[in-house]
Design an enzyme around this catalytic site. Structure first.
Site, PDB file in Angstrom:
ATOM      1  N   ASP A   3      47.401  10.711  65.286  1.00 21.09           N
ATOM      2  CA  ASP A   3      48.126  11.720  66.039  1.00 21.09           C
ATOM      3  C   ASP A   3      48.547  11.067  67.356  1.00 21.09           C
ATOM      4  O   ASP A   3      47.942  10.081  67.785  1.00 21.09           O
ATOM      5  CB  ASP A   3      47.221  12.930  66.282  1.00 21.09           C
ATOM      6  CG  ASP A   3      47.928  14.044  67.028  1.00 21.09           C
ATOM      7  OD1 ASP A   3      49.147  14.221  66.819  1.00 21.09           O
ATOM      8  OD2 ASP A   3      47.279  14.720  67.842  1.00 21.09           O
ATOM      9  N   LYS A   4      49.582  11.578  68.020  1.00 22.07           N
ATOM     10  CA  LYS A   4      50.045  10.944  69.266  1.00 22.07           C
ATOM     11  C   LYS A   4      49.382  11.544  70.497  1.00 22.07           C
ATOM     12  O   LYS A   4      48.553  10.913  71.165  1.00 22.07           O
ATOM     13  CB  LYS A   4      51.572  11.045  69.393  1.00 22.07           C
ATOM     14  CG  LYS A   4      52.115  10.323  70.641  1.00 22.07           C
ATOM     15  CD  LYS A   4      53.614  10.400  70.738  1.00 22.07           C
ATOM     16  CE  LYS A   4      54.078  11.741  71.254  1.00 22.07           C
ATOM     17  NZ  LYS A   4      53.742  11.967  72.670  1.00 22.07           N
ATOM     18  N   THR A   5      49.716  12.798  70.776  1.00 19.76           N
ATOM     19  CA  THR A   5      49.245  13.408  72.017  1.00 19.76           C
ATOM     20  C   THR A   5      47.739  13.637  71.973  1.00 19.76           C
ATOM     21  O   THR A   5      47.229  14.263  71.053  1.00 19.76           O
ATOM     22  CB  THR A   5      49.969  14.749  72.250  1.00 19.76           C
ATOM     23  OG1 THR A   5      51.373  14.520  72.186  1.00 19.76           O
ATOM     24  CG2 THR A   5      49.621  15.319  73.608  1.00 19.76           C
TER      25      THR A   5
ATOM     26  N   ARG B  39      58.509  13.091  77.275  1.00 23.98           N
ATOM     27  CA  ARG B  39      58.523  14.338  76.506  1.00 23.98           C
ATOM     28  C   ARG B  39      59.517  15.261  77.195  1.00 23.98           C
ATOM     29  O   ARG B  39      59.361  15.569  78.389  1.00 23.98           O
ATOM     30  CB  ARG B  39      57.131  14.962  76.496  1.00 23.98           C
ATOM     31  CG  ARG B  39      57.095  16.313  75.781  1.00 23.98           C
ATOM     32  CD  ARG B  39      56.175  16.278  74.626  1.00 23.98           C
ATOM     33  NE  ARG B  39      56.137  17.561  73.939  1.00 23.98           N
ATOM     34  CZ  ARG B  39      55.039  18.250  73.735  1.00 23.98           C
ATOM     35  NH1 ARG B  39      53.894  17.798  74.182  1.00 23.98           N
ATOM     36  NH2 ARG B  39      55.063  19.383  73.073  1.00 23.98           N
TER      37      ARG B  39
ATOM     38  N   ASN C 150      45.341  21.032  64.907  1.00 28.87           N
ATOM     39  CA  ASN C 150      46.319  20.972  63.813  1.00 28.87           C
ATOM     40  C   ASN C 150      46.130  19.765  62.893  1.00 28.87           C
ATOM     41  O   ASN C 150      46.986  19.482  62.075  1.00 28.87           O
ATOM     42  CB  ASN C 150      47.760  20.965  64.356  1.00 28.87           C
ATOM     43  CG  ASN C 150      48.067  22.175  65.189  1.00 28.87           C
ATOM     44  OD1 ASN C 150      47.610  23.266  64.880  1.00 28.87           O
ATOM     45  ND2 ASN C 150      48.804  21.997  66.259  1.00 28.87           N
ATOM     46  N   ASP C 151      45.049  19.046  63.036  1.00 30.15           N
ATOM     47  CA  ASP C 151      44.832  17.859  62.208  1.00 30.15           C
ATOM     48  C   ASP C 151      43.728  18.067  61.176  1.00 30.15           C
ATOM     49  O   ASP C 151      43.400  17.139  60.437  1.00 30.15           O
ATOM     50  CB  ASP C 151      44.456  16.654  63.092  1.00 30.15           C
ATOM     51  CG  ASP C 151      45.574  16.261  64.033  1.00 30.15           C
ATOM     52  OD1 ASP C 151      46.747  16.322  63.603  1.00 30.15           O
ATOM     53  OD2 ASP C 151      45.297  15.920  65.191  1.00 30.15           O
TER      54      ASP C 151
ATOM     55  N   ASP D  57      55.699  15.789  68.013  1.00 28.63           N
ATOM     56  CA  ASP D  57      56.624  15.573  69.120  1.00 28.63           C
ATOM     57  C   ASP D  57      57.995  15.128  68.609  1.00 28.63           C
ATOM     58  O   ASP D  57      58.189  14.859  67.428  1.00 28.63           O
ATOM     59  CB  ASP D  57      56.038  14.525  70.074  1.00 28.63           C
ATOM     60  CG  ASP D  57      56.540  14.693  71.496  1.00 28.63           C
ATOM     61  OD1 ASP D  57      57.539  15.410  71.684  1.00 28.63           O
ATOM     62  OD2 ASP D  57      55.922  14.124  72.414  1.00 28.63           O
TER      63      ASP D  57
ATOM     64  N   ASP E 159      42.923  14.603  67.390  1.00 31.72           N
ATOM     65  CA  ASP E 159      42.102  15.272  68.403  1.00 31.72           C
ATOM     66  C   ASP E 159      41.580  16.614  67.914  1.00 31.72           C
ATOM     67  O   ASP E 159      41.007  17.384  68.673  1.00 31.72           O
ATOM     68  CB  ASP E 159      42.873  15.443  69.711  1.00 31.72           C
ATOM     69  CG  ASP E 159      44.151  16.257  69.535  1.00 31.72           C
ATOM     70  OD1 ASP E 159      44.433  16.650  68.392  1.00 31.72           O
ATOM     71  OD2 ASP E 159      44.859  16.491  70.525  1.00 31.72           O
ATOM     72  N   GLY E 160      41.783  16.916  66.625  1.00 27.88           N
ATOM     73  CA  GLY E 160      41.252  18.156  66.062  1.00 27.88           C
ATOM     74  C   GLY E 160      42.261  19.278  66.000  1.00 27.88           C
ATOM     75  O   GLY E 160      42.186  20.132  65.132  1.00 27.88           O
TER      76      GLY E 160
END
Length: 1131
Positions: free
Chosen positions: A420-422, A604, A801-802, A670, A798-799
């Protein structure tokens, strides 16, 4: 069974199953009962282990409608069968329960359906903690423990009491430990689920009365009142009136409070859209989430309609996934079973041989069964688990927690990692870099902030101050970090109505935002009272919120300036989406160029828009209007530019993974160009590589689905990654004959390609590096697509939506320590990706340890099998205490210490083998077996050729001890009924004992996946200690030890010869194992065998290397044509 009688349950879902109907047959039941009696109950155990055999042997096939017993087979995981007896409820409707879900027979559909569609059970997520007795019975009926029971009975009958007691002790400890662990896990899960799950709730009845009931009595359709002081939701419910502030960290891992609004009423003429949990999740209160605050009417409380209860809720689904995890299918475990079958076959040969000897020599046949218990080692499962347990302990010490230990071995095979990015690759928080306003359809120069007097009354600042979902909790602003940064940049003040103020009005009091006094422009000289009135007059009330939707990629609000009759609509979201909803004449002509410039630099970008609403829209109408009526014909206001900085550790870790030939992929929600920029900046995409963007469009207006290919421009500047970590242009796995390229696509394109270009998707994921604007379910689909081409996929997020992707990946690691981490196999305390190489290193070490232990245990069984088989030929055997010494003092100590080697400090470019059935491993095991066999045969034959050799008797004296013996001692000597004490036994005992230690040393591999064995002090001390002890008793016999181990005295010169045999054996074993090293095999096997690669991704990559039309050129479009596709050049 006829084809039409085959039923599918949960069609298209993860738990899709085939259902076969059966009817009980009396004569078959009687026959099976007779078989159970004849086999002493063993047939019953076999049918317990094999439910398919049980059903087919006791039932006859019939239709699902007439079935008394059903057999379920998973379509996702073949050869997994489950048997169920159908039950009757009070309404004489048949049902069965599977994985805490009841399936009832639906006569209309002629199939079984989930309970929720027909009946409603108790609203309870029941995690029943099984009694110790039930767990004990289930554990003891494991085939391994049944085999151990058989072994213990056999050994007891053969008077091997010491060894039998030792195995019983080991089994009791193993069972007790297992029961304690399982019981503890059940209790922890039970406590987590039952906390706040049963509460008293208020429910509205038809006569408008409010009834207080227990949450267990809730059923779908009940209208429950949400208390104003908050609650833990006991079910899934859709909000129909009022607003709630909810903490959904239990489900999403995101601790940021979320605003839930009431479900909008449908507008006449539009038709009623059916409620959908995913589409209306911003109006849904999920089970287990914490309602922090509510806002409500005076005459109408905050109400929610119950839509799902029990295990059907979001929390119930999460608990079910923990209770019934997806079985881990790993080549190592499949090969282990095949290897055990080979050992059983070897044991069968030895058994037949010993039976023949027993018949010829008229001895007791029961001793022949010993050979079976020798060949299949009883300590194998405990030995295989040791390496995983040690790796789990080391992971815990480095801050990585594991809830699925079996996944550690699989992590050793990972060759692709998704990030994941953010919050994962970049910092969690965003900083406001600047704003760029639009006036008269053209951009102003960028400004650092909007905290200016001349902008305080502009629509741009008003949009920044109102278009958010912030709320005050205990006096502190709380909400999405982006919203928080945006609002703080305005310097405005947010005020929410208190409960007392709300109760005085007939509607929800709006949240009010206003600028600080110092920002308002000075008024003409006037009285202080008038100045105060004017200052307090500039306030904006937020009348209605349309929360941010990841599907729509935008949010909007309806607000009204104090004193104004007309309301305003403000919107913010993804620039492309916002621009598409604005009037064309208000969007600057250079919008795309400006946006692209910012996104290429990794910023962003958020776009703002405004619209003046019609005067006829009253407050009540706004509460019921759909967002489509609001979010149209907007005026473009400008851009907010946010900066998302890379975490310091990110570039270095990605470089380490790149050097280890582990592919890295970015999966983010993103903007695509922002994601590409971050990918270049962190080194995921090297600076000189080309990025090809795949824009896919679904079929429309009679046109087929198509993919348009375009190239993203290369950055004009050198990335931070290139400055810090120079790119190594040499890559062993990827040939450089073509220019290196990467594919990038957004979620919409991914969905279109998945549906209309499934074959093309396999090619794209080979070089797909950036997947932007991906919804949570699309992240899971991407993981599945990568696994479909035989990648071993890891996922780090980071948890938020993953969760789905973390669960589906071979090795998912969450950077969130919240409750959502229970869905991820691994959770890291370190909030950056430095945990990823640690996990892979430990996985590789655990995998190599498993191979080493399995090879050692296999050789241990074969060495002992060879010794016993040779001794059987002279009607002898190893003694009880000899078995005990070998199995306890040598094997257990060695196997539990050789697993302690820590992981190697660096990730190397190659991976360990994935299975036991591979050329190098089989060659290693077979050569060591032949070496041990050869040297034992030499020992056995050579001792019989010695000049001093004779059949040993109690008075035999080959060591010249006759002067020390007297007649009375000889008369008192007990005869050896089992013929344990003889020269062959003693010689083979010495040689085989050293052979166990030799193979332990040669199999205990270090680099490149584990630390060298000499750094494993427990193993070194154990091995050296045993070597010293064996050499001591070999050259300096101690009478008490010899009597205990039933060793006979042999001449000194034979002891020297035995020592020479052992030295030559050790030298040959080491020499063969060194030549059998992976490096040696890779060098000549790769040249010797030019066959097609096994992994599908390697096969596809080899095909595409010689495809002249791949990668697609930027002037081409790919169109779907039925089951195929064709490329055409754009004119």
């Amino acid at each position: 069974m006829e084809k039409e009688d085959l039923k599918l349950l949960n069609k298209g879902e993860e738990e899709e199953m085939e259902l076969h109907g059966y009817r009980l047959c009396r004569w078959r039941l009687a026959l099976v009962g007779f078989g159970v009696l004849c086999t002493g109950g063993f047939l019953l155990l076999l049918l317990y282990w094999m439910p398919e055999w049980c059903v087919k042997s006791t039932c006859t096939r019939t239709t699902a409608r007439d079935a008394e017993v059903v057999l379920l087979r998973s379509t996702v995981r073949s050869n997994i069968y489950v048997r169920f007896r159908l039950m009757l409820c009070q309404l004489f409707i048949r049902y069965f329960t599977f994985h805490s879900t009841k399936y009832y027979w639906n006569h209309e559909l002629q199939n079984f359906q989930v309970l929720m569609k027909l009946f409603f059970g108790v609203n309870e997520i029941a995690v029943k903690v099984p009694s110790v007795f039930k767990l004990l019975i289930k554990e003891v009926l494991n085939p391994f423990y049944i085999f151990q029971l058989f072994s213990v009975i056999l050994w007891s009958a053969d008077e091997y009491y010491y060894y039998a007691v030792a195995i019983v002790f080991m089994s009791v400890v193993s069972i007790a430990t297992s029961l304690y662990t399982i019981k503890k896990q059940y209790i922890m899960l039970h406590d987590m689920v039952t906390a706040h799950s049963i509460v008293r709730v208020s429910v509205c009845r038809t006569n408008k009365d409010i009834e207080e009931i227990l949450s267990t009595d809730l059923v779908p359709g009940d209208v429950m009142v949400i208390p104003n002081n908050g609650t833990i939701m006991p079910c899934d419910a859709v909000l129909v009136s009022g607003t709630c502030i909810v903490n959904e960290s239990m489900l999403t891992g995101e601790s940021v409070p979320v605003t839930k609004t009431n479900l909008p009423n449908s507008v006449e003429g539009e038709g009623d859209d059916a409620y959908n949990t995913e589409e209306h999740k911003r109006h849904t209160l999920f089970c287990g989430t914490n309602v922090i605050q509510t806002r409500f009417y005076t005459d109408e409380l905050v109400k929610a309609v119950v839509v799902r209860t029990g295990f059907s809720t979001a929390k119930g689904q999460l608990v079910r996934s923990i209770l019934y995890p997806k079985p881990t299918d790993f080549k190592l475990y499949r090969d282990a079973y095949l290897f055990l079958l080979c050992l059983v076959a070897v044991a069968g040969i030895g058994f037949i041989y010993s039976i023949v000897l027993s018949i010829i020599n008229k001895t007791i046949i029961i001793e022949s069964l010993d050979i079976i218990t020798i060949t299949v080692p009883p300590a194998l499962p405990a030995a295989m688990t040791a390496g995983i347990v040690y790796a789990q302990r080391r992971l815990k010490q480095s801050g990585i927690f594991c809830i699925s230990p079996q996944r550690i071995n699989i992590c050793g095979q990972i060759n692709l990692f998704c990030f994941d990015k953010t919050g994962t690759l970049t910092e969690d928080g965003l900083d406001l870099w600047g704003v760029q306003r639009v006036e008269n359809s053209s951009f102003h120069l960028s400004e650092e902030n909007a905290y200016k007097e001349n902008l305080v009354k502009s629509q741009f600042v008003a949009c920044m101050a109102t278009c958010h979902s912030l709320t005050k909790i205990e006096g502190q602003l709380s909400g999405d970090p982006l919203d928080l940064k945006m609002f703080e940049a305005t310097g405005w003040i947010l005020e929410e109505a208190t409960e007392e103020e709300t109760s005085l009005h007939n509607r929800i009091m709006p949240t009010v935002v206003r600028p600080p006094k110092q920002l308002l422009p000075p008024e003409p000289a006037s009285s202080s009272e008038r100045d105060m009135v004017h200052t307090s007059a500039y306030e904006i009330g937020i009348v209605r919120q349309f929360p941010f939707s990841s599907a729509l990629q935008r949010m909007s609000v309806v607000a009204r300036l104090l004193g104004e009759k007309r309301m305003d609509a403000y919107m913010k979201g993804a620039p492309e989406v916002v621009a598409s909803l604005c009037k064309n004449e208000t969007v600057p002509e250079d919008f795309a160029e400006v946006l692209e410039d910012y996104t290429k630099q990794g910023f962003r970008v958020i776009a703002l828009a405004h619209r003046r609403l019609e005067s006829k829209l009253s407050w009540h109408k706004v509460q019921n209007i759909s967002r489509d009526h609001i979010e149209t014909n907007m005026e473009f206001l400008g851009l907010i530019i946010m900066q998302n900085k890379l975490k310091n550790e990110t570039p270095g870790i990605l470089q380490d993974l790149h050097r280890a030939n582990i592919r890295t992929v970015m999966v983010t929600g993103d903007n695509m160009l922002t994601a590409i920029s971050v990918a270049r900046d962190c080194g995921m995409i090297p600076p000189d590589d080309t990025v090809i963007i795949a824009d896919a469009h679904p079929p429309q207006y009679g046109q087929p689905a198509r993919i348009t290919w375009r190239y993203a421009d290369k950055p004009s500047k050198t990335s931070r990654y290139e400055e810090k970590y120079p790119i190594d242009v040499c890559d062993a796995d990827e040939p450089k004959s073509k220019e290196q390229y990467h594919f990038a696509m957004n979620g919409k394109s991914f969905a279109t390609i998945l549906e209309h270009f499934p074959d093309m998707l396999q090619k794209l994921v080979l070089r797909g590096t950036v997947f932007a604007r991906m919804a949570p379910d699309q992240k899971t689909q991407l993981i599945e697509a990568l696994q479909g081409v035989d990648y071993y996929v890891g996922m780090c997020g980071d948890g938020a939506n993953d969760c789905g992707a973390l669960k589906r990946a071979h090795g998912g690691i969450s950077l969130s320590e919240l409750e959502a981490s229970v869905a991820s196999p691994f959770t890291s305390r370190t909030p950056n990706i430095s945990c990823v190489p640690n996990l892979i290193r430990e996985g590789r070490a655990a995998l190599i340890t498993s191979f080493c232990v399995f090879k050692f245990m296999a050789l241990y069984s074969i060495i002992q099998y060879i010794s016993v088989t040779l001794l059987y030929s002279i009607l002898s055997n190893l003694g009880d205490l000899q078995f005990l010494f070998i199995d306890i003092a040598i094997i257990l100590i060695i196997v539990f210490t050789m697993s302690l080697n820590p992981a190697w400090k660096d990730l190397v470019p190659r991976r360990p083998p994935s299975g036991l059935i591979s050329g190098p491993l089989l060659f290693s095991v077979l050569t060591q077996i032949l070496i041990c066999l050869g040297f034992q045969i030499i020992t056995f034959v050579w001792v019989q050729k010695q000049a001093w050799y004779t059949v040993w008797k109690p008075f035999t004296d080959v060591c010249n001890h006759s002067s020390q013996l007297n007649v009375s001692e000889l008369n008192n000597t007990e005869l050896d009924e089992h013929n344990i004490q003889n020269f062959e036994n003693t010689s083979l005992f010495y040689v085989s004992s050293f052979q166990y230690l030799i193979v332990a040393v040669v199999f205990s591999k270090g680099k490149p996946f584990r630390q060298p064995s000499y750094k494993n002090w427990p193993f070194v001390l154990s091995t050296v200690g045993l070597y010293i002890f064996l050499l001591f008793i070999l050259f300096h016999p101690v009478e008490s030890i010899d009597e205990t181990l039933e060793i006979v005295c042999v001449p000194f010169e034979w002891r020297v010869k035995l020592f020479l045999i052992i030295l030559i054996n050790a030298a040959v074993s080491v020499m063969v194992e060194v030549r059998d090293s992976p490096t040696h095999h890779l060098s000549w096997l790769s040249c010797l065998r030019k066959r097609a690669p096994k992994a599908r991704y390697m096969y596809l990559a080899k095909e595409l290397m010689v495809d002249p039309d791949w990668p697609p050129r930027p002037t081409t479009t790919t169109e779907a044509n039925g089951s195929t596709y064709e490329m055409r050049i754009n004119s």
